[in-house]
Design a protein around this motif. Structure first.
Motif, PDB file in Angstrom:
ATOM      1  N   TRP A 202      39.217  87.671  98.555  1.00 58.53           N
ATOM      2  CA  TRP A 202      39.155  88.400  97.295  1.00 58.53           C
ATOM      3  C   TRP A 202      37.818  89.149  97.169  1.00 58.53           C
ATOM      4  CZ3 TRP A 202      38.402  83.346  98.281  1.00 58.53           C
ATOM      5  CH2 TRP A 202      37.200  82.770  97.882  1.00 58.53           C
ATOM      6  N   GLN A 203      37.035  89.099  98.248  1.00 58.76           N
ATOM      7  CA  GLN A 203      35.682  89.628  98.206  1.00 58.76           C
ATOM      8  C   GLN A 203      35.498  90.807  99.162  1.00 58.76           C
ATOM      9  OE1 GLN A 203      34.342  85.855  99.535  1.00 58.76           O
ATOM     10  NE2 GLN A 203      33.324  85.345  97.601  1.00 58.76           N
ATOM     11  N   SER A 204      34.530  91.625  98.862  1.00 58.58           N
ATOM     12  CA  SER A 204      34.025  92.639  99.781  1.00 58.58           C
ATOM     13  C   SER A 204      32.550  92.363 100.024  1.00 58.58           C
ATOM     14  CB  SER A 204      34.196  94.048  99.209  1.00 58.58           C
ATOM     15  OG  SER A 204      35.560  94.422  99.170  1.00 58.58           O
ATOM     16  N   CYS A 205      32.028  92.948 101.078  1.00 57.54           N
ATOM     17  CA  CYS A 205      30.644  92.711 101.467  1.00 57.54           C
ATOM     18  C   CYS A 205      29.862  94.021 101.393  1.00 57.54           C
ATOM     19  CB  CYS A 205      30.611  92.140 102.886  1.00 57.54           C
ATOM     20  SG  CYS A 205      29.013  91.516 103.371  1.00 57.54           S
ATOM     21  N   ILE A 206      28.734  93.988 100.717  1.00 56.61           N
ATOM     22  CA  ILE A 206      27.822  95.131 100.642  1.00 56.61           C
ATOM     23  C   ILE A 206      26.654  94.859 101.585  1.00 56.61           C
ATOM     24  CG2 ILE A 206      26.330  96.523  99.153  1.00 56.61           C
ATOM     25  CD1 ILE A 206      27.992  95.387  96.776  1.00 56.61           C
ATOM     26  N   SER A 227      29.959  84.382  92.607  1.00 53.59           N
ATOM     27  CA  SER A 227      30.690  85.582  93.031  1.00 53.59           C
ATOM     28  C   SER A 227      30.770  85.708  94.546  1.00 53.59           C
ATOM     29  CB  SER A 227      30.020  86.829  92.451  1.00 53.59           C
ATOM     30  OG  SER A 227      28.668  86.889  92.851  1.00 53.59           O
ATOM     31  N   GLY A 228      29.908  84.974  95.269  1.00 50.13           N
ATOM     32  CA  GLY A 228      29.918  85.034  96.725  1.00 50.13           C
ATOM     33  C   GLY A 228      28.529  84.844  97.303  1.00 50.13           C
ATOM     34  N   PRO A 229      28.428  84.602  98.607  1.00 48.23           N
ATOM     35  CA  PRO A 229      27.127  84.399  99.250  1.00 48.23           C
ATOM     36  C   PRO A 229      26.279  85.671  99.238  1.00 48.23           C
ATOM     37  CG  PRO A 229      28.942  83.620 100.643  1.00 48.23           C
ATOM     38  CD  PRO A 229      29.551  84.410  99.528  1.00 48.23           C
ATOM     39  N   THR A 245      27.941  89.540  99.108  1.00 46.22           N
ATOM     40  CA  THR A 245      29.384  89.367  98.959  1.00 46.22           C
ATOM     41  C   THR A 245      29.733  89.225  97.482  1.00 46.22           C
ATOM     42  OG1 THR A 245      29.402  88.175 101.064  1.00 46.22           O
ATOM     43  CG2 THR A 245      31.395  88.056  99.734  1.00 46.22           C
ATOM     44  N   ALA A 246      30.756  89.967  97.058  1.00 48.00           N
ATOM     45  CA  ALA A 246      31.175  89.935  95.657  1.00 48.00           C
ATOM     46  C   ALA A 246      32.660  90.269  95.579  1.00 48.00           C
ATOM     47  CB  ALA A 246      30.358  90.929  94.840  1.00 48.00           C
ATOM     48  N   PRO A 247      33.351  89.906  94.482  1.00 44.82           N
ATOM     49  CA  PRO A 247      34.751  90.309  94.311  1.00 44.82           C
ATOM     50  C   PRO A 247      34.897  91.824  94.461  1.00 44.82           C
ATOM     51  CG  PRO A 247      34.160  88.675  92.667  1.00 44.82           C
ATOM     52  CD  PRO A 247      32.889  89.028  93.384  1.00 44.82           C
ATOM     53  N   HIS A 248      36.062  92.268  94.940  1.00 46.95           N
ATOM     54  CA  HIS A 248      36.261  93.674  95.299  1.00 46.95           C
ATOM     55  C   HIS A 248      35.802  94.647  94.219  1.00 46.95           C
ATOM     56  CE1 HIS A 248      38.341  92.439  98.863  1.00 46.95           C
ATOM     57  NE2 HIS A 248      39.376  91.942  98.216  1.00 46.95           N
ATOM     58  N   GLU A 249      36.274  94.456  92.997  1.00 43.06           N
ATOM     59  CA  GLU A 249      35.962  95.421  91.940  1.00 43.06           C
ATOM     60  C   GLU A 249      34.476  95.414  91.600  1.00 43.06           C
ATOM     61  OE1 GLU A 249      38.017  97.729  90.916  1.00 43.06           O
ATOM     62  OE2 GLU A 249      39.435  96.862  92.346  1.00 43.06           O
ATOM     63  N   PHE A 374      31.391  77.202  97.373  1.00 43.49           N
ATOM     64  CA  PHE A 374      30.253  77.749  96.641  1.00 43.49           C
ATOM     65  C   PHE A 374      30.606  78.959  95.785  1.00 43.49           C
ATOM     66  CE2 PHE A 374      28.028  75.172  99.707  1.00 43.49           C
ATOM     67  CZ  PHE A 374      26.900  74.743  99.029  1.00 43.49           C
ATOM     68  N   SER A 375      31.734  79.610  96.049  1.00 39.35           N
ATOM     69  CA  SER A 375      32.081  80.830  95.299  1.00 39.35           C
ATOM     70  C   SER A 375      33.000  80.516  94.128  1.00 39.35           C
ATOM     71  CB  SER A 375      32.745  81.856  96.233  1.00 39.35           C
ATOM     72  OG  SER A 375      31.849  82.284  97.220  1.00 39.35           O
ATOM     73  N   ASN A 376      32.647  79.545  93.333  1.00 37.68           N
ATOM     74  CA  ASN A 376      33.396  79.262  92.109  1.00 37.68           C
ATOM     75  C   ASN A 376      32.517  78.433  91.182  1.00 37.68           C
ATOM     76  OD1 ASN A 376      34.192  76.235  92.159  1.00 37.68           O
ATOM     77  ND2 ASN A 376      34.724  76.937  94.232  1.00 37.68           N
ATOM     78  N   ASN A 377      32.902  78.345  89.939  1.00 35.97           N
ATOM     79  CA  ASN A 377      32.118  77.583  88.965  1.00 35.97           C
ATOM     80  C   ASN A 377      32.918  76.440  88.367  1.00 35.97           C
ATOM     81  OD1 ASN A 377      33.884  79.037  87.435  1.00 35.97           O
ATOM     82  ND2 ASN A 377      32.349  80.232  86.297  1.00 35.97           N
ATOM     83  N   PHE A 378      33.954  75.972  89.094  1.00 35.62           N
ATOM     84  CA  PHE A 378      34.724  74.808  88.648  1.00 35.62           C
ATOM     85  C   PHE A 378      33.789  73.599  88.655  1.00 35.62           C
ATOM     86  CE2 PHE A 378      38.054  71.486  89.754  1.00 35.62           C
ATOM     87  CZ  PHE A 378      38.551  71.411  88.460  1.00 35.62           C
ATOM     88  N   LEU A 379      33.614  72.987  87.506  1.00 33.34           N
ATOM     89  CA  LEU A 379      32.548  72.001  87.308  1.00 33.34           C
ATOM     90  C   LEU A 379      32.563  70.863  88.345  1.00 33.34           C
ATOM     91  CD1 LEU A 379      30.122  71.113  85.652  1.00 33.34           C
ATOM     92  CD2 LEU A 379      31.685  69.898  84.115  1.00 33.34           C
ATOM     93  N   PRO A 380      33.703  70.203  88.627  1.00 40.49           N
ATOM     94  CA  PRO A 380      33.663  69.118  89.622  1.00 40.49           C
ATOM     95  C   PRO A 380      33.171  69.583  90.996  1.00 40.49           C
ATOM     96  CG  PRO A 380      35.693  69.023  88.363  1.00 40.49           C
ATOM     97  CD  PRO A 380      35.042  70.321  88.012  1.00 40.49           C
ATOM     98  N   ILE A 381      33.596  70.793  91.406  1.00 41.59           N
ATOM     99  CA  ILE A 381      33.150  71.312  92.705  1.00 41.59           C
ATOM    100  C   ILE A 381      31.674  71.675  92.649  1.00 41.59           C
ATOM    101  CG2 ILE A 381      33.430  73.204  94.364  1.00 41.59           C
ATOM    102  CD1 ILE A 381      36.377  73.195  93.785  1.00 41.59           C
ATOM    103  N   LEU A 382      31.231  72.258  91.529  1.00 40.62           N
ATOM    104  CA  LEU A 382      29.820  72.607  91.383  1.00 40.62           C
ATOM    105  C   LEU A 382      28.951  71.352  91.497  1.00 40.62           C
ATOM    106  CD1 LEU A 382      28.250  75.086  88.904  1.00 40.62           C
ATOM    107  CD2 LEU A 382      27.329  72.776  89.023  1.00 40.62           C
ATOM    108  N   LEU A 383      29.360  70.277  90.827  1.00 41.61           N
ATOM    109  CA  LEU A 383      28.586  69.041  90.885  1.00 41.61           C
ATOM    110  C   LEU A 383      28.606  68.446  92.289  1.00 41.61           C
ATOM    111  CD1 LEU A 383      29.714  67.381  87.522  1.00 41.61           C
ATOM    112  CD2 LEU A 383      27.528  68.524  88.010  1.00 41.61           C
TER     113      LEU A 383
END
Length: 419
Positions: A202-206, A227-229, A245-249, A374-383
């Motif tokens: 779901w990401q593109s790379c700049i 949003s990405g590494p 790296t960030a989501p396409h848009e 690492f590319s999400n903010n779901f609390l259990p995964i973040l912790l």
């Protein structure tokens, strides 16, 4: 005729066929870094090699890209004998700082973790490609056709016939083996009917080059944002390569900003530890994908590099996997030649596939896991991930294992890297 030959071998348009019916022992399609690495690695094998590149040499060299060059890749190039030509144009990094967004706990990898003077290197495209092109000039068994185009392949029991178009003229080359090093959209792979597995992210790379106000101190950064590494790679001349790296848009919107606005957004990700940033040249954007070919070989055919696999750019694995492919295939072919085996036989080529396919899949899976965790903010995964960083800081063995996995020191080491 626009024929670039980097060896004293006669033009294949007038090569006499030997008594076995072969013009070359193997044909490599793709004169990029991976294809050239394979040709250079075979310099002492006794095999005659034809290397075909569709782009003119100046266009190939001018590609505005930069790569992390891992320790194993450096050892491979040392074994080939070309590393000393590359090194003056390459930056070393002696520290890697791994962090999760604005989380204060940073994992630091240093030279003391490996007991080496550096952890790795960063090179621009031409810093690797030009020395390889020059190196094969002295390989009397290598012929380099550039530009030339493969228009047809015919796999037969005892050989593969390759139709090559040069300046409007078609010549059929007969070889024991065809090697596809022609990129992720490999026409050779597609024509052979080899299927691929994977997905587009779901990401593109700049990517962009910047010059910071303060010294980069030979430090590489991998910063994980939801949003990405975001990677910062040091280059010679106190320049840095940004891999964002960030989501396409979001990535498209960032690239649409003017330079001043882009630098303002970049500085928010970059931080202020190196002072003011100066943007050097253009910035580029490309989509990110994971791809693994369901097989790397068929009778008379082998895939290497991006023709065989693609991975997420996190950790700078892509080119390094291709370099290892080239070294592994060269070793398999050289060993088969010494044993008087037919290098195009599937039994020989399967040795290469068994070696590289699982190792590559492991790295592809590892980079995919890193990106998803690492590319999400779901609390259990973040912790959980921040707990993982906390543990890694306190368990040196785990930190060293992770470092060695990422720089290629945990798989089977090619003989070239041991010389």
């Amino acid at each position: 005729m626009p024929l670039m030959q980097l060896s004293p071998t006669p033009s294949p348009l007038s090569i006499p066929t030997d008594k076995r019916g072969f013009d070359y022992d193997l044909v490599i399609v793709g004169g990029g870094i991976t294809g050239l690495t394979l040709a250079a690695a075979l310099k002492d094998s006794g095999l005659s090699v034809l290397l075909i590149e569709a782009k003119v040499a100046s266009a190939a060299v001018a590609k505005g890209q930069a790569y992390a060059v891992h320790m194993l890749s450096a050892l491979i190039y040392q074994g080939i004998g070309v590393w000393d030509k590359m090194l003056p144009q390459i930056a070393k990094y002696r520290q890697v700082r791994l962090s999760d967004g604005d989380y204060s706990q940073v994992v630091e990898f240093t030279t003391s973790d490996l007991g080496t003077p550096e952890l790795g290197y960063v090179a621009e495209h031409q810093a690797l490609l030009e020395p390889l092109q020059e190196f094969v000039q002295d390989c009397r068994h290598v012929t380099y056709l550039c530009p030339a185009e493969v228009v047809k392949t015919d796999y037969q029991t005892e050989m593969v016939a390759v139709d090559i178009k040069i300046a409007g003229e078609i010549r059929t080359i007969r070889s024991k083996l065809l090697v596809a090093a022609d990129g992720s959209r490999s026409p050779i792979r597609q024509a052979a009917g080899i299927k691929t597995l994977g997905w587009k992210y779901w990401q593109s790379c700049i990517v962009a080059f910047v010059k910071p106000e303060k010294p980069h101190n030979d430090t590489a950064y991998e910063k994980f944002w939801t949003s990405g590494p975001f990677a910062i790679l040091p280059l010679p001349g106190n320049r840095c390569r940004i891999v964002w790296t960030a989501p396409h848009e979001e990535a498209k919107a960032l690239c649409a900003l003017d330079d001043e606005q882009f630098l303002a957004e970049l500085s928010r990700r970059y931080g202020d530890h190196m002072g003011k940033l100066e943007l050097l040249g253009d910035r580029f954007i490309f989509p990110v994908q994971l791809m693994q070919s369901d097989r790397y070989v068929l009778p008379r055919l082998a895939l290497i590099g991006d023709a065989a696999h693609n991975c997420h750019p996190v950790g700078g694995q892509g080119l390094n996997l291709g370099i290892r492919d080239a070294a592994a295939l060269a070793q398999v072919l050289e060993s088969a030649t010494l044993a008087a085996e037919d290098i195009g036989k599937i039994q020989v080529l399967k040795r290469y596939e068994r070696w590289r396919q699982l190792e590559n899949l492991t790295i592809l899976g590892f980079t995919d896991l890193l990106d998803r965790v690492f590319s999400n903010n779901f609390l259990p995964i973040l912790l959980a991930r921040r707990l993982g960083l906390w543990i890694m800081r306190r368990l040196p063995a785990l930190k060293v294992f992770t470092l060695k996995l990422m720089i290629g020191l945990k798989g089977q080491t090619p003989e070239l890297a041991k010389r």
